[in-house]
Structure formats: structure tokens, C-alpha cells
Design an enzyme around this catalytic site. Structure first.
Site, PDB file in Angstrom:
ATOM      1  N   ASP A  39      29.400 -18.651  36.071  1.00 42.68           N
ATOM      2  CA  ASP A  39      29.991 -19.574  37.049  1.00 42.68           C
ATOM      3  C   ASP A  39      28.972 -19.918  38.132  1.00 42.68           C
ATOM      4  O   ASP A  39      28.865 -21.071  38.553  1.00 42.68           O
ATOM      5  CB  ASP A  39      31.226 -18.942  37.701  1.00 42.68           C
ATOM      6  CG  ASP A  39      32.358 -18.688  36.725  1.00 42.68           C
ATOM      7  OD1 ASP A  39      33.106 -19.627  36.427  1.00 42.68           O
ATOM      8  OD2 ASP A  39      32.487 -17.542  36.252  1.00 42.68           O
ATOM      9  N   ILE A  72      31.793 -10.445  38.053  1.00 41.20           N
ATOM     10  CA  ILE A  72      32.703  -9.915  39.064  1.00 41.20           C
ATOM     11  C   ILE A  72      32.890  -8.409  38.885  1.00 41.20           C
ATOM     12  O   ILE A  72      32.956  -7.901  37.757  1.00 41.20           O
ATOM     13  CB  ILE A  72      34.064 -10.647  39.019  1.00 41.20           C
ATOM     14  CG1 ILE A  72      34.908 -10.314  40.257  1.00 41.20           C
ATOM     15  CG2 ILE A  72      34.810 -10.336  37.731  1.00 41.20           C
ATOM     16  CD1 ILE A  72      36.110 -11.228  40.423  1.00 41.20           C
ATOM     17  N   GLU A 108      34.946 -13.642  30.229  1.00 45.04           N
ATOM     18  CA  GLU A 108      36.338 -13.604  30.695  1.00 45.04           C
ATOM     19  C   GLU A 108      37.326 -13.543  29.534  1.00 45.04           C
ATOM     20  O   GLU A 108      38.384 -12.905  29.638  1.00 45.04           O
ATOM     21  CB  GLU A 108      36.641 -14.828  31.577  1.00 45.04           C
ATOM     22  CG  GLU A 108      36.044 -14.758  32.973  1.00 45.04           C
ATOM     23  CD  GLU A 108      34.613 -15.258  33.055  1.00 45.04           C
ATOM     24  OE1 GLU A 108      34.094 -15.416  34.168  1.00 45.04           O
ATOM     25  OE2 GLU A 108      34.001 -15.490  31.976  1.00 45.04           O
ATOM     26  N   ASP A 165      37.647 -18.836  35.807  1.00 43.41           N
ATOM     27  CA  ASP A 165      38.396 -19.621  36.800  1.00 43.41           C
ATOM     28  C   ASP A 165      37.619 -19.975  38.066  1.00 43.41           C
ATOM     29  O   ASP A 165      38.209 -20.429  39.042  1.00 43.41           O
ATOM     30  CB  ASP A 165      39.694 -18.910  37.185  1.00 43.41           C
ATOM     31  CG  ASP A 165      39.481 -17.494  37.717  1.00 43.41           C
ATOM     32  OD1 ASP A 165      38.318 -17.111  37.939  1.00 43.41           O
ATOM     33  OD2 ASP A 165      40.484 -16.772  37.898  1.00 43.41           O
ATOM     34  N   GLY A 189      31.201 -13.985  35.819  1.00 42.49           N
ATOM     35  CA  GLY A 189      31.069 -14.727  37.067  1.00 42.49           C
ATOM     36  C   GLY A 189      29.667 -15.219  37.339  1.00 42.49           C
ATOM     37  O   GLY A 189      29.478 -16.194  38.071  1.00 42.49           O
TER      38      GLY A 189
END
Length: 270
Positions: free
Chosen positions: A124, A66, A144, A152, A121
Site C-alpha cells: 500500500d 501492518i 491481506e 484496504d 501494508g
């Protein structure tokens, strides 16, 4: 086709190639990325001529995760009321989750081709893909934890099904970075290829092989695998019985049997 700013989306025969396209920013996931991923996978789902998806990164990296500017922008919008701030943050997280839920729910198999950074990210994202392949110099990390937060948007929920609970916890608690060879050893990736050129060549060849199969059979197989992940064996067996009650009446079964008997490749309708 939709114009994208964060992605490059193309179709090569029956394969959709989705490239994260911010090489100057290490393919960091900006605000546009999250909405464009949903748009791209909606297009994939409704385009019947597409049978497989390949996700890669432009330039030297897959993705550094991210964009920190996006997090800073979100923080600047916070007010004084904790309850209202929490409602805004929760809504934002759910919105970001939908980008990778779209990958997970896609009716077609999704293959990740990873080189360079695959951090935060990006973990993810690849956790939501069906298969993952990489180069030796790929660098993976659940970063993270080093930013003072818990991942998340899918890593903690999907990764245990790929590499096991204990290994996932080690990586999530430490944030340590590991290379492509370790990624293969722990089962995060299926195979390591020598360089980016070999990686893309092999992944596209694999995608073409999958695209040659019955799209209904591939769809059913992916649906059953996803369902089995979140349900009991008994539930999964009941679901496949109901599913195949319809699907075994497909013309694809006759085409496959005739091709097998004739020792020729089968040609399936989209």
C-alpha cells in the site's frame, strides 16, 4: 524537528530521508507509524528546502506490513453492537488511509528504496510513491488475502495504474510472494540494483538529480500526473492550460533558459 519512535527522519541537502525504523520487528507498522507518517509528510510539504523524499527501511527489510499486534488490539475493542463496531472499524481504516494519502498528495516526488520484505501494508505504501527501486532479494506480496481480508489502505486502488488490472488481480487473489526481478518485469519497480548499498547510492543520486530541477516545474508535473490518473484526457489538458497560465510566468523559466543557453547548471530558488 519532531521526535519519532517508528521512523527516522533526516534531511540531506535537498532530500528528506524517511526510514521505517523498527528493524527488530521487521519494520512492522505499529500504531505510532500511522500518525508519524502524516506528521513527517506535513513537515516535508511545508519545508521548501526539501525537494525530494526517499523512503527506505532500517535493517534487513523495508517492511513486513501492518503490525499484527495492532490488529489484535483493534479486535479486542469490539462490542456487541454490529453497527457501532462497523462505525469504529470504518473510522480506523480511514485514519490509516490518510497516512498513505499524505504520501500520494505530497507536493514533492517520493521514491521508495526497497529491500527484504515488502508485504501487505508495505505494498500500500509503495503504491502511493512516485517511483520504486529494489534489490533482487526484495520479497513482495499482497498478503491481506491470507489473513482473510481485502487490502484496504490503497493497494487495490493504486496498483492497477502501475502494473495493470489483470496482474493486480492475480497478486491480490493469490497473495503469492515474488522477487525484485519479477517486480521489475511487471512494472512495479523501475530498476533492480545489486545490493542495499548500490540501491541507496543510486536512489540518492536520482533524488539529487530531481532536486536540481525547478521545484515549480516538478510540482506542476506531479500534480498533472496525479490529476490525469483520475480524470479524462480532456479534463487533464484543460487543467494544465490553467495551471501553466500562471506557472509559465515564473522566474524559473527564465533561469532555465539562461542556463541552457550558457550550457551551465541552473540554480533555482526553493
Amino acid at each position: 524537528m519532531t521526535e519519532y519512535t517508528s521512523l527516522r527522519v533526516t534531511q540531506q541537502d535537498r532530500i528528506a530521508h524517511i526510514q521505517i525504523n523498527r528493524p527488530a520487528k521487521f519494520n512492522a507498522m505499529d500504531s505510532a507509524f500511522w500518525t508519524e507518517m502524516i506528521t513527517a509528510f506535513e513537515w516535508v510539504d511545508v519545508t521548501e528546502s526539501i525537494r525530494v523524499v526517499v523512503i527506505s527501511g532500517a535493517g534487513d527489510h523495508f517492511s513486513a506490513g501492518i503490525d499484527l499486534a495492532l490488529l489484535a488490539q483493534a479486535s479486542s475493542r469490539m462490542g456487541k453492537d454490529i453497527g457501532r463496531n462497523a462505525e469504529v472499524i470504518r473510522g480506523n481504516i480511514l485514519r490509516l488511509q490518510e497516512a498513505f494519502n499524505a504520501v500520494d498528495r505530497c507536493r514533492k516526488p517520493v521514491i521508495a528504496a526497497i529491500h527484504g520484505y515488502c508485504l501487505g501494508g508495505a505494498i500500500d505504501l509503495i503504491s502511493a510513491c512516485d517511483m520504486r527501486y529494489c534489490t533482487p532479494d526484495a520479497r513482495f506480496g499482497i498478503k491481506e488475502i491470507d489473513m482473510g481480508m481485502a487490502a484496504d489502505v490503497g493497494t487495490l486502488q493504486r496498483l492497477p495504474h502501475l502494473i495493470g488490472d489483470g496482474m493486480m488481480r492475480e497478486l491480490a487473489y493469490t497473495g503469492r510472494v515474488f522477487d525484485g526481478h519479477e517486480a521489475a518485469r511487471i512494472g512495479l519497480v523501475n530498476c533492480v540494483h545489486d545490493d542495499v548499498q548500490a540501491l541507496m547510492q543510486e536512489v540518492m543520486s536520482l533524488a539529487g538529480q530531481i532536486a536540481s530541477k525547478s521545484p515549480l516545474a516538478i510540482r506542476g508535473t506531479k500534480e498533472m500526473i496525479r490529476y490525469a490518473r483520475d480524470h479524462s484526457v480532456e479534463d487533464g489538458l484543460n487543467y494544465i492550460a490553467s495551471w501553466n497560465a500562471a506557472m509559465l510566468q515564473s522566474e524559473d523559466l527564465k533561469v532555465a533558459m539562461a542556463a541552457h543557453m550558457a550550457k551551465k547548471p541552473a540554480e533555482f530558488a526553493d
